[in-house]
Structures are given as C-alpha cells and as structure tokens.
Design an enzyme around this catalytic site. Sequence first.
Site, PDB file in Angstrom:
ATOM      1  N   ARG A 103      15.058  24.982 -15.049  1.00  0.00           N
ATOM      2  CA  ARG A 103      14.844  25.037 -13.612  1.00  0.00           C
ATOM      3  C   ARG A 103      15.213  23.701 -12.958  1.00  0.00           C
ATOM      4  NH1 ARG A 103      11.688  28.345 -10.693  1.00  0.00           N
ATOM      5  NH2 ARG A 103      10.610  29.039 -12.568  1.00  0.00           N
ATOM      6  N   THR A 107      15.862  22.398  -6.289  1.00  0.00           N
ATOM      7  CA  THR A 107      16.239  23.669  -5.656  1.00  0.00           C
ATOM      8  C   THR A 107      15.435  24.849  -6.185  1.00  0.00           C
ATOM      9  OG1 THR A 107      17.955  24.161  -7.301  1.00  0.00           O
ATOM     10  CG2 THR A 107      18.591  22.789  -5.419  1.00  0.00           C
ATOM     11  N   ASP A 201       1.932  26.081 -24.736  1.00  0.00           N
ATOM     12  CA  ASP A 201       3.374  25.853 -24.666  1.00  0.00           C
ATOM     13  C   ASP A 201       3.979  26.135 -26.034  1.00  0.00           C
ATOM     14  OD1 ASP A 201       5.961  24.445 -24.865  1.00  0.00           O
ATOM     15  OD2 ASP A 201       5.453  23.662 -22.883  1.00  0.00           O
ATOM     16  N   ASP A 204       6.213  23.270 -27.551  1.00  0.00           N
ATOM     17  CA  ASP A 204       5.448  22.127 -28.032  1.00  0.00           C
ATOM     18  C   ASP A 204       4.729  22.444 -29.333  1.00  0.00           C
ATOM     19  OD1 ASP A 204       6.262  20.656 -25.896  1.00  0.00           O
ATOM     20  OD2 ASP A 204       4.331  20.646 -24.856  1.00  0.00           O
TER      21      ASP A 204
END
Length: 211
Positions: A103, A107, A201, A204
């Site tokens: 990402r 924007t 996560d 991770d």
Amino acid sequence: MRVHVVDHPLVAHKLTILRDKNTPSMIFRQLTEELVMLLGYEATRGVAVEPREIETPVSRMTGTQLKRPRPLIVPILRAGLGMLEGMVKMAPSAEVGFLGMARNEETLDIVTYAERLPNDLTGRHVIVLDPMLATGGTLVEAIRFLYERGAERVTCVCLLAAPEGIERLEKGIEGLEVDLYLAAIDERLNEKSYIVPGLGDAGDRLYGLAE
C-alpha cells in the site's frame, strides 16, 4: 466468487495451535506448511487433467495427469512465501511465480513493487497464496493483475479471512471467476485492520519478528 471453508478436524486443530501467541516461530512455520497442504488438497480438486497411457507391471491402462500448461503457484510477498513449501509439496510439477504488492501510504493505492511471472498467462490456472484476507485490497489487485495477464482461472488459498475482506473481494472482482479456500472466517477487523481473533501478523510470526 465461491468461498470454501475447509471443515476438517485436523485443520481446526492445527489452526488453534497456530493462533496461540505462545507458539514459537519454528512451530508456526511447520503448522503453516501442514495447513496449506490440507487446504491445497481441496483447492486443487478442480485442476485440469488429461488422460495418459501407461504400462503397469501387469497391463496397459489409461491414467490421469495434470494438463498443460501446468498450474502456476503465486505467493504474495512476503508472508505468502511461508505458504509456498506446503503448496509445492501438494503440486510438485506446478510452476512458481512471485508477486509483491504494498500500500502506498500517501495515496492508499496498492502498488506492484515486484513480480516474476510469465508475460502471458493465457490458459493458466493460477493459485494465489496469502495467509490473511483482512481488508482485501491486496488480493483484489493481485487477482485483477493476473486476469489482465490472461489467466484463465484464479484460486486463492488463505489461512484466515475477515467478513470485511470477503465482502470487498466480492465487490472488487465482480465478473471474474475466483475460488477462495480458507481454514476459517473470523469475527471482524479491529481498528488497526487486524483480524479478530486472528493470529497476529502472519509475516512477523513466520520469520520470528514477533518474538
């Protein structure tokens, strides 16, 4: 889009250990591989095949083999790499490509920062690996990207999904043929876009960064 939740005692058992915050990275990686093998078994149920004439020690017969072009396995970097070994064990003759998407924080658009795929995916069945379907943005862009390259069919394998991610995926790929295979659909996303109850996560935890 067709959503398939693999309802199997082994899947539920392994997923429970995977979710546990006390599960060390080494075990997390092993369980991820095992879960992907179980999910991959179901996800490849509709893979294209063709007849093959062989001779057994007893007689000739017509068997079955994967049809060419063979399926293409595409993990989404980085966490999808942790699913690759299990999927390749299920389909060792499949080819492997890579797709990196992230990402843009300014924007909020999803941008492709790395890809290693055939230029032409015409006639290819592509199996996408991404452990968590949270907001759905990355998977939407990945599927669009693959169909723009000419993919004939896309199957996605994820460990977990949030209802919000599934909804966004359905809207974002409307008109495209996609099968989604999951170990579970969880309750929701929290304010940080983590799946609840989830498993944290995945990237991770796969690579020891959460310990």
